[in-house]
Design a protein around this motif. Structure first.
Motif, PDB file in Angstrom:
ATOM      1  N   ALA A 117       4.003   7.211   4.001  1.00 37.14           N
ATOM      2  CA  ALA A 117       4.532   7.343   2.644  1.00 37.14           C
ATOM      3  C   ALA A 117       5.290   8.658   2.476  1.00 37.14           C
ATOM      4  CB  ALA A 117       3.394   7.267   1.633  1.00 37.14           C
ATOM      5  N   TRP A 139     -11.395  17.056   7.120  1.00 38.63           N
ATOM      6  CA  TRP A 139     -11.850  15.657   7.151  1.00 38.63           C
ATOM      7  C   TRP A 139     -12.434  15.355   8.526  1.00 38.63           C
ATOM      8  CZ3 TRP A 139      -7.227  12.282   4.955  1.00 38.63           C
ATOM      9  CH2 TRP A 139      -7.063  12.562   3.594  1.00 38.63           C
ATOM     10  N   PHE A 163     -15.279  10.952   5.984  1.00 44.39           N
ATOM     11  CA  PHE A 163     -14.752   9.583   6.070  1.00 44.39           C
ATOM     12  C   PHE A 163     -15.063   9.051   7.455  1.00 44.39           C
ATOM     13  CE2 PHE A 163     -11.982  11.609   2.925  1.00 44.39           C
ATOM     14  CZ  PHE A 163     -12.039  10.688   1.891  1.00 44.39           C
ATOM     15  N   THR A 213       4.045  11.482   1.655  1.00 43.74           N
ATOM     16  CA  THR A 213       3.500  12.363   0.620  1.00 43.74           C
ATOM     17  C   THR A 213       2.280  13.070   1.179  1.00 43.74           C
ATOM     18  OG1 THR A 213       2.614  10.318  -0.194  1.00 43.74           O
ATOM     19  CG2 THR A 213       4.129  11.473  -1.639  1.00 43.74           C
ATOM     20  N   PHE A 220       1.219   3.926  -2.942  1.00 40.11           N
ATOM     21  CA  PHE A 220       0.756   5.292  -2.743  1.00 40.11           C
ATOM     22  C   PHE A 220       1.814   6.290  -3.201  1.00 40.11           C
ATOM     23  CE2 PHE A 220      -0.231   9.206  -0.626  1.00 40.11           C
ATOM     24  CZ  PHE A 220      -1.603   9.259  -0.689  1.00 40.11           C
ATOM     25  N   ILE A 238      -3.167  10.883  -7.389  1.00 36.98           N
ATOM     26  CA  ILE A 238      -3.976  10.770  -6.177  1.00 36.98           C
ATOM     27  C   ILE A 238      -5.359  11.372  -6.436  1.00 36.98           C
ATOM     28  CG2 ILE A 238      -4.155  11.504  -3.767  1.00 36.98           C
ATOM     29  CD1 ILE A 238      -1.990   9.448  -4.328  1.00 36.98           C
ATOM     30  N   LYS A 298      -6.065   6.428   6.529  1.00 38.37           N
ATOM     31  CA  LYS A 298      -5.571   7.284   5.451  1.00 38.37           C
ATOM     32  C   LYS A 298      -4.380   8.125   5.927  1.00 38.37           C
ATOM     33  CE  LYS A 298      -8.585   9.446   2.770  1.00 38.37           C
ATOM     34  NZ  LYS A 298      -8.261   8.898   1.441  1.00 38.37           N
ATOM     35  N   LEU A 347     -10.196   3.618  -0.651  1.00 42.84           N
ATOM     36  CA  LEU A 347     -10.268   4.432   0.563  1.00 42.84           C
ATOM     37  C   LEU A 347      -8.993   5.250   0.730  1.00 42.84           C
ATOM     38  CD1 LEU A 347     -11.256   5.242   3.400  1.00 42.84           C
ATOM     39  CD2 LEU A 347     -10.125   3.194   4.236  1.00 42.84           C
ATOM     40  N   ILE A 348      -7.843   4.591   0.499  1.00 40.40           N
ATOM     41  CA  ILE A 348      -6.575   5.268   0.728  1.00 40.40           C
ATOM     42  C   ILE A 348      -6.354   6.364  -0.320  1.00 40.40           C
ATOM     43  CG2 ILE A 348      -4.068   4.934   0.772  1.00 40.40           C
ATOM     44  CD1 ILE A 348      -5.534   3.745   3.154  1.00 40.40           C
ATOM     45  N   VAL A 349      -6.722   6.082  -1.566  1.00 39.23           N
ATOM     46  CA  VAL A 349      -6.267   6.943  -2.649  1.00 39.23           C
ATOM     47  C   VAL A 349      -7.310   8.002  -3.048  1.00 39.23           C
ATOM     48  CG1 VAL A 349      -6.980   5.753  -4.745  1.00 39.23           C
ATOM     49  CG2 VAL A 349      -4.653   6.664  -4.552  1.00 39.23           C
ATOM     50  N   LEU A 350      -8.560   7.803  -2.635  1.00 41.14           N
ATOM     51  CA  LEU A 350      -9.585   8.814  -2.930  1.00 41.14           C
ATOM     52  C   LEU A 350      -9.707   9.767  -1.754  1.00 41.14           C
ATOM     53  CD1 LEU A 350     -12.397   6.746  -4.637  1.00 41.14           C
ATOM     54  CD2 LEU A 350     -10.579   8.097  -5.669  1.00 41.14           C
ATOM     55  N   GLN A 351      -9.869  11.048  -2.059  1.00 45.86           N
ATOM     56  CA  GLN A 351      -9.851  12.008  -0.958  1.00 45.86           C
ATOM     57  C   GLN A 351     -11.033  12.949  -0.906  1.00 45.86           C
ATOM     58  OE1 GLN A 351      -5.918  13.488  -1.823  1.00 45.86           O
ATOM     59  NE2 GLN A 351      -5.137  12.439  -0.031  1.00 45.86           N
ATOM     60  N   TYR A 363     -12.378  -2.034  -1.405  1.00 42.33           N
ATOM     61  CA  TYR A 363     -12.574  -1.051  -0.343  1.00 42.33           C
ATOM     62  C   TYR A 363     -11.281  -0.344   0.057  1.00 42.33           C
ATOM     63  CZ  TYR A 363     -13.334   0.720   4.373  1.00 42.33           C
ATOM     64  OH  TYR A 363     -13.375   1.520   5.480  1.00 42.33           O
ATOM     65  N   LEU A 364     -10.270  -1.135   0.426  1.00 44.09           N
ATOM     66  CA  LEU A 364      -9.102  -0.544   1.085  1.00 44.09           C
ATOM     67  C   LEU A 364      -8.342   0.448   0.194  1.00 44.09           C
ATOM     68  CD1 LEU A 364      -7.435  -0.404   3.591  1.00 44.09           C
ATOM     69  CD2 LEU A 364      -6.164  -2.414   2.847  1.00 44.09           C
ATOM     70  N   MET A 367       0.805  -1.216   0.000  1.00 43.95           N
ATOM     71  CA  MET A 367       0.000   0.000   0.000  1.00 43.95           C
ATOM     72  C   MET A 367       0.844   1.275   0.000  1.00 43.95           C
ATOM     73  SD  MET A 367      -3.396   0.033   2.201  1.00 43.95           S
ATOM     74  CE  MET A 367      -2.678   0.533   3.726  1.00 43.95           C
ATOM     75  N   VAL A 368       1.809   1.328   0.929  1.00 40.74           N
ATOM     76  CA  VAL A 368       2.590   2.561   1.057  1.00 40.74           C
ATOM     77  C   VAL A 368       3.424   2.834  -0.202  1.00 40.74           C
ATOM     78  CG1 VAL A 368       4.412   3.702   2.357  1.00 40.74           C
ATOM     79  CG2 VAL A 368       2.534   2.586   3.562  1.00 40.74           C
ATOM     80  N   ASP A 376       0.240  15.013  -0.582  1.00 39.45           N
ATOM     81  CA  ASP A 376      -0.741  15.353  -1.622  1.00 39.45           C
ATOM     82  C   ASP A 376      -2.169  15.168  -1.133  1.00 39.45           C
ATOM     83  OD1 ASP A 376       1.620  15.238  -2.956  1.00 39.45           O
ATOM     84  OD2 ASP A 376       0.748  14.419  -4.794  1.00 39.45           O
ATOM     85  N   GLY A 377      -2.925  16.229  -1.212  1.00 36.67           N
ATOM     86  CA  GLY A 377      -4.354  16.094  -0.952  1.00 36.67           C
ATOM     87  C   GLY A 377      -4.725  15.924   0.499  1.00 36.67           C
ATOM     88  N   THR A 380      -1.277   5.883   6.345  1.00 35.49           N
ATOM     89  CA  THR A 380      -0.645   5.513   5.085  1.00 35.49           C
ATOM     90  C   THR A 380       0.100   6.700   4.493  1.00 35.49           C
ATOM     91  OG1 THR A 380      -2.501   4.057   4.697  1.00 35.49           O
ATOM     92  CG2 THR A 380      -1.040   4.446   2.838  1.00 35.49           C
TER      93      THR A 380
END
Lengths: 297, 418
Positions: free
Chosen positions: B78, B30, B63, B80, A151, A160, B71, A237-241, A233-234, A147-148, B82-83, B74
């Motif tokens: 990482a 958030w 969320f 980063t 990302f 992202i 989130k 979840l991590i990449v959408l903001q 899901y996972l 995941m990391v 961004d966002g 992670t």
């Protein structure tokens, strides 16, 4: 040639002997206790697996309070729950996101992974088995470990909070490559030879011969990949903001996180989320059988 | 340079400036629960706009609580940004984990916010090495919510319910259960929430100052556990199996509950006006510094160090969340949110008598209890120790030897917090 192929792919041809084997030496009806026990166990298992779906459907028609209290029959709150859901969630947008991601992912995954599976089986190379074994080994790496770094990759590509960030990592699906390679073992090589003699290029063979013949495999893979990406899901979840990028599954999760969750609304959202995978399954189940019977004509 | 080109250049520069100016007036936030945290944030944004910031916009992204943690974890791992949002809501129980695991990720607010106006214990939860990192938000100050009609039926008065010890509470509870047929409380045997409340009321927690476990040999832990075991072995409680089940039990199945102030909304949803009242929770009599005040849950706003608009975030937080009593009164009325700004109690809404609670001035009560909640350090591993406690509750309920049970909790906690 095509007779041979038809024979290989025609399940009817193999059936008489299989039926005989299933029937056993004593014939039917001798022993009633065995089947009775079998059916009782099967009915129980069916009840256990169907009950959650029934509960979900009942839940859509009841208020949150009734659901928690364990009311197990239909009520009259369906429209209220649906109204609340539409008020809280931008349903068309969220559904669009889910469908867009799942459909593009499925098409791209099938295309790329079936090409890979075809190549692994048809072409010989001294490294073939080693590369394939390495791929299969990668199946055992848990996603949490990827995941990391994934990302970081997506962030440096500026992806992202985009659809691509979700779709791209799904395309080279090792399991589907493996699945297509296994299925390709049953693909009659004579077909490819004949097509070559007829002057078709490799990509034409793939498009015009392989894909139609393997229709049933594509149908099954579609069911698998669509369900996987739809329920993913996972990673999303991590990449959408942002809310406007969310999928149905993420939406249900946030509905669930309220201090006082409205279970009626959650049930409606869950049913809406379940329907597409169900529909795809039933649609393709038919095609699956058709593909089996009429793949070479 | 041709005129046309120059014109384009000027136009695009102007456009860039406009875009920049617009972006500078927007904060991304958030949080979870749109009806509670989200709505309170929207109300704060509206209040800020009225204060002479008409261009201010709030970009609220929703969320779940665990999702925000996942989130953040992670992205911070990482490296980063961004966002990432400008402001993020973090639950108090998880705050130390983030502050200690990702130093530098959150902006210290010690010089920005005057913390003397907030409940001490909330400030302590967001502090590391003398720096405080959060704007304290909702409080989980606890109360003993009880059914005044059922208590009366069993021969007790509101006066009998004030400042009890747990022994006295169990005595009343068993009498009420017997007289009315309604169990005194409902408990989920997989959730040690009540014990956690009892422990904080003694001013003690699972950890020493250096972060090591403070379970075995902690007299307050033992005293709280002894009272907890007595509750579990009494006949005054009924089992619930989930959070939803617990919430449902408050609508007529139990005579009382001990919980955070935020449960008020659930209690008032049940259409039982005039049948409820609130008192301070019972205290652990054996504990040296036992009080009748504690906390359950609650969260606070953190500014990320990666934010482009820190100055705006500071100004927004201090002018609304740091001092606007009227705003706190509004979210109390609309969302049932009890903030941690002590001055809020001066507002009208906080002084109103609540007919649902038989005319009691519940918000005045809660806000005076708020200032008396003992401050503890939740540390990094609160949830891990909670699960070690949870797995030992069945044995404790069955009458296991207390010291053995505590050793077993400590051993499990040691494994989980390694």
């Amino acid at each position: 040639m095509s007779d041979v192929a038809a024979h290989r792919l025609d399940p009817e041809a193999a059936e008489p002997s299989a039926r005989a084997a299933l029937r056993g030496p004593d014939g039917p009806g001798r022993d009633m206790i065995g089947p009775a026990v079998k059916y009782i166990v099967l009915s129980l298992a069916a009840f256990v697996s169907v009950f959650p779906f029934f509960w979900m459907l009942v839940g859509t028609t009841n208020s949150s309070y009734d659901i928690v209290r364990g009311k197990a029959w239909f009520g009259d709150q369906l429209l209220v729950n649906l109204g609340n859901l539409i008020e809280q969630v931008d349903l068309p947008r969220v559904l669009f996101n889910s469908f867009y991601i799942a459909i593009i992912s499925t098409v791209a995954t099938l295309l790329v992974s079936s090409l890979a599976g075809y190549a692994f089986e048809i072409f010989r190379h001294k490294w073939r088995e080693r590369i394939f074994a390495a791929l299969l080994l990668m199946l055992s790496i848990p996603f949490a470990a990827l995941m990391v770094p994934l990302f970081v990759m997506m962030a440096s590509a500026g992806l992202i909070n985009t659809y691509s960030a979700i779709i791209l990592p799904t395309i080279a699906n090792i399991f589907i490559i493996f699945y297509f390679r296994q299925a390709t073992k049953a693909f009659p090589h004579e077909l490819r030879d004949a097509a070559k003699i007829d002057g078709l290029k490799e990509w034409q063979i793939f498009l015009r011969v392989y894909m139609p013949v393997m229709r049933s495999t594509y149908a099954a893979a579609t069911i698998i990949v669509f369900t996987l990406t739809w329920n993913n899901y996972l990673w999303p979840l991590i990449v959408l903001q942002t809310n406007d990028m969310k999928t149905m599954v993420l939406t249900i999760s946030s509905l669930n996180s309220a201090y006082t969750p409205d279970f009626g609304v959650i049930m409606v959202a869950t049913v809406i989320t379940t329907l597409p995978t169900l529909i795809i399954f039933f649609l393709l189940q038919r095609l699956f059988v058709q593909g089996m019977l009429g793949s070479v004509k | 340079m041709t005129t046309a080109f120059r014109r384009t250049l000027i136009a695009s520069t102007a456009l860039g400036l406009v875009a920049g100016a617009a972006a500078a007036q927007e904060l991304t936030v958030w949080a979870w629960d749109p009806n509670f945290n989200g709505a309170a944030m929207e109300a704060a944004a509206a209040a800020y706009q009225e204060m002479g910031n008409p261009d201010f916009t709030l970009d609220y992204q929703e969320f779940a609580r665990e999702e925000i943690e996942q989130k953040l974890q992670t992205q911070l791992a990482a490296g980063t940004m961004d966002g990432l949002p400008d402001i993020v809501l973090i639950e108090d129980y998880s705050a130390q984990k983030f502050l200690l695991s990702f130093p530098g990720a959150f902006e210290p607010l010690t010089d920005v916010i005057d913390y003397s106006g907030f409940a001490d214990y909330k400030v302590a939860l967001a502090s590391v090495d003398g720096e405080t990192y959060a704007m304290p938000f909702d409080s989980g100050v606890t109360g003993l919510f009880y059914r005044s009609d059922l208590i009366e039926e069993a021969g007790y008065t509101a006066e009998d319910m004030q400042d009890l010890t747990w022994d006295e509470f169990i005595e009343i509870g068993e009498a009420v259960t017997e007289a009315t047929g309604t169990p005194m409380i409902s408990l989920d045997i997989n959730d040690p929430g009540l014990f956690v409340v009892m422990l904080q009321s003694t001013g003690s927690w699972f950890f020493n100052e250096d972060g090591s476990l403070n379970i075995e040999g902690n007299p307050d832990f033992r005293a709280a556990m002894a009272d907890y075991q007595e509750i579990l072995q009494s006949d005054m409680w009924t089992q619930v199996n989930s959070w939803a089940d617990y919430q449902a039990s408050l609508a007529g199945d139990v005579a009382s509950t001990v919980s955070g102030v935020w449960i008020t909304g659930t209690i008032k949803a049940a259409d039982m006006s005039g049948q409820w009242a609130v008192a301070p929770i019972p205290r652990v009599a054996e504990a040296e510094n036992g009080t009748n005040y504690s906390n359950l849950g609650g969260s606070s706003w953190y500014v990320l160090a990666s934010s482009d608009d820190k100055e705006l975030a500071f100004d927004f937080l201090t002018s609304v969340w740091g001092s606007d009593v009227e705003f706190y009164n509004q979210i109390l009325v609309d969302q049932g949110a009890v903030g941690s700004l002590l001055a809020s109690r001066e507002g009208d809404a906080y002084q109103e008598a609540d007919a649902y609670f038989g005319g009691q001035e519940v918000w005045q009560d809660f806000s005076s209890w708020l200032g008396q909640v003992p401050a503890v350090d939740y540390g990094i591993f609160t949830y891990e120790v909670r699960s070690a406690i949870a797995s030992n509750i069945p044995a404790i309920a069955d009458g296991a030897d207390l010291d053995e049970a505590i050793s077993s909790i400590a051993a499990e906690a040691a494994v989980l917090t390694q």
